[in-house]
Design a protein around this motif. Structure first.
Motif: not given
Length: 68
Positions: A37-40, A5-7, A32-34, A63-66
Motif C-alpha cells: 500500500s501507499v499512504y500520501i 516495513k515502511v519507507i 523493493v518488492k511486495n 511492503f512485506a519483507v518476510g
C-alpha cells in the motif's frame, strides 16, 4: 503473519497529484518488492505566474519483507 516495513519517497509530476503518487510507487518498486500500500503523507505544488507547474507528494510505501 508477515513483517511489514515502511519507507518514505518524495515524488513529483508535471501532470497531477495522482501521477506523482504513481511515480512514488514506481520508484520504490525499483528497489523493493511486495509493495502492499501507499499512504500520501503530504501534497504540495509549485506555482509560477499563478499556474501550478508541478505536483509533489511525500508518500509512505508499505511492503512485506518476510513471513513468521
Amino acid at each position: 503473519m508477515s513483517t511489514v516495513k515502511v519507507i518514505e519517497i518524495i515524488a513529483t509530476s508535471e501532470k497531477s497529484f495522482d501521477d506523482a503518487a504513481r511515480n512514488a510507487v514506481k520508484e520504490a518498486g525499483k528497489s523493493v518488492k511486495n509493495i502492499q500500500s501507499v499512504y500520501i503523507k503530504e501534497m504540495n505544488a509549485k506555482v509560477s505566474n499563478n499556474e501550478i507547474t508541478s505536483y509533489g507528494v511525500n508518500a509512505k510505501i508499505l511492503f512485506a519483507v518476510g513471513d513468521r
